[in-house]
Enzyme design. Sequence first.
Site, PDB file in Angstrom:
ATOM      1  N   SER A  67      32.798  41.787  37.877  1.00 18.87           N
ATOM      2  CA  SER A  67      32.738  40.359  37.553  1.00 18.87           C
ATOM      3  C   SER A  67      31.305  39.918  37.261  1.00 18.87           C
ATOM      4  O   SER A  67      30.346  40.486  37.775  1.00 18.87           O
ATOM      5  CB  SER A  67      33.286  39.519  38.710  1.00 18.87           C
ATOM      6  OG  SER A  67      34.618  39.840  38.988  1.00 18.87           O
TER       7      SER A  67
HETATM    8  N1  SAH Z   1      35.713  42.380  42.685  1.00 16.10           N
HETATM    9  C1  SAH Z   1      35.509  43.257  41.559  1.00 16.10           C
HETATM   10  C2  SAH Z   1      36.172  42.694  40.311  1.00 16.10           C
HETATM   11  C3  SAH Z   1      36.903  43.738  39.571  1.00 16.10           C
HETATM   12  S1  SAH Z   1      37.971  43.159  38.296  1.00 16.10           S
HETATM   13  C4  SAH Z   1      34.036  43.559  41.342  1.00 16.10           C
HETATM   14  O1  SAH Z   1      33.188  42.889  41.918  1.00 16.10           O
HETATM   15  O2  SAH Z   1      33.726  44.498  40.615  1.00 16.10           O
HETATM   16  C5  SAH Z   1      39.514  43.031  39.136  1.00 16.10           C
HETATM   17  C6  SAH Z   1      40.030  44.259  39.839  1.00 16.10           C
HETATM   18  O3  SAH Z   1      41.312  43.928  40.369  1.00 16.10           O
HETATM   19  C7  SAH Z   1      40.264  45.488  38.948  1.00 16.10           C
HETATM   20  O4  SAH Z   1      39.591  46.585  39.489  1.00 16.10           O
HETATM   21  C8  SAH Z   1      41.787  45.678  38.972  1.00 16.10           C
HETATM   22  O5  SAH Z   1      42.196  47.037  38.907  1.00 16.10           O
HETATM   23  C9  SAH Z   1      42.141  45.067  40.309  1.00 16.10           C
HETATM   24  N2  SAH Z   1      43.529  44.624  40.479  1.00 16.10           N
HETATM   25  C10 SAH Z   1      44.348  44.017  39.583  1.00 16.10           C
HETATM   26  N3  SAH Z   1      45.561  43.768  40.122  1.00 16.10           N
HETATM   27  C11 SAH Z   1      45.514  44.235  41.403  1.00 16.10           C
HETATM   28  C12 SAH Z   1      46.473  44.305  42.465  1.00 16.10           C
HETATM   29  N4  SAH Z   1      47.724  43.838  42.342  1.00 16.10           N
HETATM   30  N5  SAH Z   1      46.074  44.855  43.636  1.00 16.10           N
HETATM   31  C13 SAH Z   1      44.820  45.337  43.798  1.00 16.10           C
HETATM   32  N6  SAH Z   1      43.891  45.327  42.823  1.00 16.10           N
HETATM   33  C14 SAH Z   1      44.224  44.775  41.645  1.00 16.10           C
END
Ligand code: SAH
Length: 220
Positions: A67
């Site tokens: 993000s």
């Molecule tokens: N907090 C992260 C943001 C990553 S983007 C950071 O700081 O890098 C969002 C993430 O959510 C992705 O890695 C995606 O695979 C995950 N995601 C999407 N749906 C999900 C679910 N149902 N359960 C767990 N993770 C999920």
Amino acid sequence: MRKLEDAYLHKGLRKQLVAQLKEKGITDNQVLEAIGAIPRHFFLDSAFDKIAYEDRAFPIAANQTISQPYTVAYQTQLLQIKQGDKVLEIGTGSMYQTTVLAAMGAEVYTIERQKQLFEKTSKYIFRANYPNVFFYFGDGFEGLPQLAPFDKILITAAAPEVPEMLWQQLKIGGMMVIPVDESETVQRMLRLTKKKDGTEKIESFDEFSFVPMLTGKTKS
Ligand code: SAH
């Protein structure tokens, strides 16, 4: 593995990033301190080393993103993290947001559905600094009922709605910060507080654009 070095250059760029976040309206000093202290370039591919401190999202493995720092700061500020808060994070991704929460003294339980990303968590580089971080492979829509209730719940992917199972895992007086779909590409940031009678107070904030929250978990 490449050598991880937090050089003078990185520290300078990080200071500039913190100044930018302040200008954009982030006021929580604890959030700014955490972002100022954590080497974001450690969470990215080495190709992004020099641009790691630009205020933008970047691709990570499995077609996902780390993000934007502003988004991390914004969500964390809304959560009003206190030392010792038990926090459930949905979407571990790069582990950057996880680390910001841990640096603020939270005990973090974080779930990722992409196996490729989850596997990287076994080599968490801040393990020694933050023993209070716990990684799970699973479907975040289900949360972690066996460890509930949580003081705070943070969803870092675009949710179609507030998942009922997650709401049930929030303490009375606890807060959930969640970007909920308004259209296919835009989400509204919401903060839900669980009132004494178990009903919610809903506050609505700015619009953001996240990768989607998907059901199930990947096989590889
Ligand atoms: N907090 C992260 C943001 C990553 S983007 C950071 O700081 O890098 C969002 C993430 O959510 C992705 O890695 C995606 O695979 C995950 N995601 C999407 N749906 C999900 C679910 N149902 N359960 C767990 N993770 C999920």
